[in-house]
Design an enzyme around this catalytic site. Structure first.
Site, short mmCIF file in Angstrom:
data_model
loop_
_atom_site.label_atom_id
_atom_site.label_comp_id
_atom_site.label_asym_id
_atom_site.label_seq_id
_atom_site.Cartn_x
_atom_site.Cartn_y
_atom_site.Cartn_z
N ARG A 102 0.90 -1.17 0.00
CA ARG A 102 0.00 0.00 0.00
C ARG A 102 0.92 1.19 0.00
NH1 ARG A 102 -2.25 4.06 -0.78
NH2 ARG A 102 -4.20 4.79 0.16
N HIS A 105 1.93 6.97 1.74
CA HIS A 105 0.85 7.94 1.62
C HIS A 105 0.52 8.52 2.98
CE1 HIS A 105 -1.29 4.40 3.09
NE2 HIS A 105 -2.32 5.18 3.40
N HIS A 107 -3.13 10.78 4.97
CA HIS A 107 -4.49 11.28 4.78
C HIS A 107 -4.89 12.16 5.95
CE1 HIS A 107 -4.82 7.41 6.84
NE2 HIS A 107 -4.51 6.81 5.72
N GLU A 111 -6.02 6.48 10.95
CA GLU A 111 -6.22 5.14 10.41
C GLU A 111 -6.00 4.10 11.51
OE1 GLU A 111 -4.35 3.95 6.59
OE2 GLU A 111 -3.33 2.42 7.80
N HIS A 150 2.80 6.94 6.03
CA HIS A 150 3.02 5.55 6.40
C HIS A 150 2.91 4.64 5.18
CE1 HIS A 150 -1.30 6.46 6.78
NE2 HIS A 150 -1.52 5.20 6.40
N GLU A 172 -10.59 5.73 0.50
CA GLU A 172 -9.24 5.23 0.26
C GLU A 172 -8.73 5.64 -1.12
OE1 GLU A 172 -5.81 3.28 1.51
OE2 GLU A 172 -7.63 3.63 2.65
#
Length: 392
Positions: A102, A105, A107, A111, A150, A172
């Site tokens: 993943r 990134h 946000h 999370e 992360h 997402e």
């Protein structure tokens, strides 16, 4: 008239199909129907007589969500778009192949994660330049605060996990990707920022929608070999938590583990309870005095009835389903199957809190309770002054 082969294959045996009938109420279905879906939702097809009114839909299954498939795995989400009542939290079910990544990134939302299968390596860096790296397995948690960059990568067996975000409108598909930022920054700016030639960026990823976000990678080696020594040191509060190592509260009918900021300090905006109910057992009649409840069902089968003034509605759940209970609504969850019912209760809150109907009544003047409900003395004496949590 004989049926064609195509019609034969599509024919459904209705001899044992469920019907919207309870006792002398209701009638059989004569028109078109979706029997598999009706079997999964018997308490919607034939609602209990205690259900009433127009409580909104409080269930959505990940099986009905769009699945975004990539070279490194897949992900599907349940947000306020799929379940409009769920305004406080959103969830993502993600799968990474062995080595699948993943992408690096961040946000705007925190999370919180629960590992469902396999193992993963997670990394992060905080605003003071302190870093974090860890390997997590089944039942482990992590929490990355809002804005913290992360990554997640599948180990040898790959992994699958649940992500929960503290905003129902999170998606997402709208996170800050490192490759996306590079693609939208002039090369001369990149060269100046990193102190290298523009040619260093000649091979940046293209078609990010299809090639990045979740991308294939090599299976990471031993943890010690991947660790980077940060001059500022590691983060002082770990972003991961070994939930299976936590001693559960064992009760007649099941057990519960509660995780919030009191025992997992990194999780300041999300609290959770992992509930395991034996067949026939029930998460007692209760409500939450601080916020809405977002649920994820891990395994087994169960039903939940939700109460608000003058209204009630019952829903059926199985693994992969999401449930939701609006703030202060009374509810219970009962195991209706023949194996343990396992589910997560999630809250956008730094702490877990619930109010037990049983305990409230036991700690109130008995005569007052009797006057309201016409209960006999034997029932009053059976009330619990502690909090039962689970009714067996």
């Amino acid at each position: 008239m004989a049926l064609s082969k195509t019609e034969e294959r599509g024919r459904i045996d209705l001899s044992n199909a469920p019907q919207p009938i309870r006792g002398d109420r209701g009638a059989s279905i004569l028109g078109p129907r979706n029997v598999p879906l009706e079997r999964e939702n018997p308490d919607l097809l034939a609602s209990p007589s205690t259900d009433a009114g127009t409580i909104p839909n409080l269930k959505f299954s990940f099986a009905a969500a769009r699945n975004r498939i990539t070279p490194g795995g897949w992900a599907r989400e349940v947000t306020a778009r799929e379940l409009p009542v769920a305004t406080t939290m959103a969830g993502v079910n993600m799968r990474l192949k062995p080595g699948g990544i993943r992408e690096l990134h961040w946000h705007k939302e925190a999370e919180w994660a629960y590992m469902l299968a396999g193992r993963a390596r997670i990394t992060a860096v905080d605003a003071r330049g302190r870093n974090f790296i860890d390997d997590v397995g089944v039942g482990d948690l992590w929490n990355f605060p809002a804005g913290i960059p992360h990554s997640i990568q599948g180990r040898e067996e790959g992994c699958e996990f649940l992500l929960v975000f503290d905003d129902g409108n999170f998606s997402e598909n709208e996170t800050f990707l490192i490759s996306d930022w590079f693609a939208h920054t002039p090369r001369e700016v990149l060269a100046k920022n990193f102190g290298v030639a523009e040619s260093a960026f000649a091979r940046l990823p293209r078609d990010i929608e299809q090639t990045m976000w979740i991308l294939p990678g090599d299976v990471p080696g031993p943890l010690a070999g991947d660790t980077v020594q940060a001059p500022a040191g590691p983060v002082p509060v770990p972003y991961s938590y070994r939930m299976p190592a936590q001693k559960p509260t064992k009760l007649a009918g099941g057990q519960v583990r509660i995780v919030d900021s009191s025992n997992f300090p990194a999780a300041r905006t999300i609290a959770a309870a992992l509930v395991e109910l034996e067949p026939g057992a029930m998460r007692e009649l209760h409500w939450h005095p601080n916020t809405d409840e977002w649920q994820y069902y891990i395994g087994g089968r169960g039903r939940m009835s939700v109460f608000s003034p003058g209204k009630a509605r019952t829903f059926d759940f199985q693994g992969g389903d999401v449930g939701y209970v609006p703030f202060a609504f009374g509810h219970y969850v009962q195991n209706t199957g023949d194996e343990p019912l396992v589910f997560l209760e999630m809250f956008r809150s730094p702490y877990f809190a619930d109010l037990s109907l049983n305990q409230w009544m036991a700690l109130t003047t008995p005569k007052l309770v009797q006057t309201h409900l016409n209960l006999d003395q034997q029932t009053i004496d059976a009330l619990r002054k502690d909090k039962p949590i689970i009714a067996s």
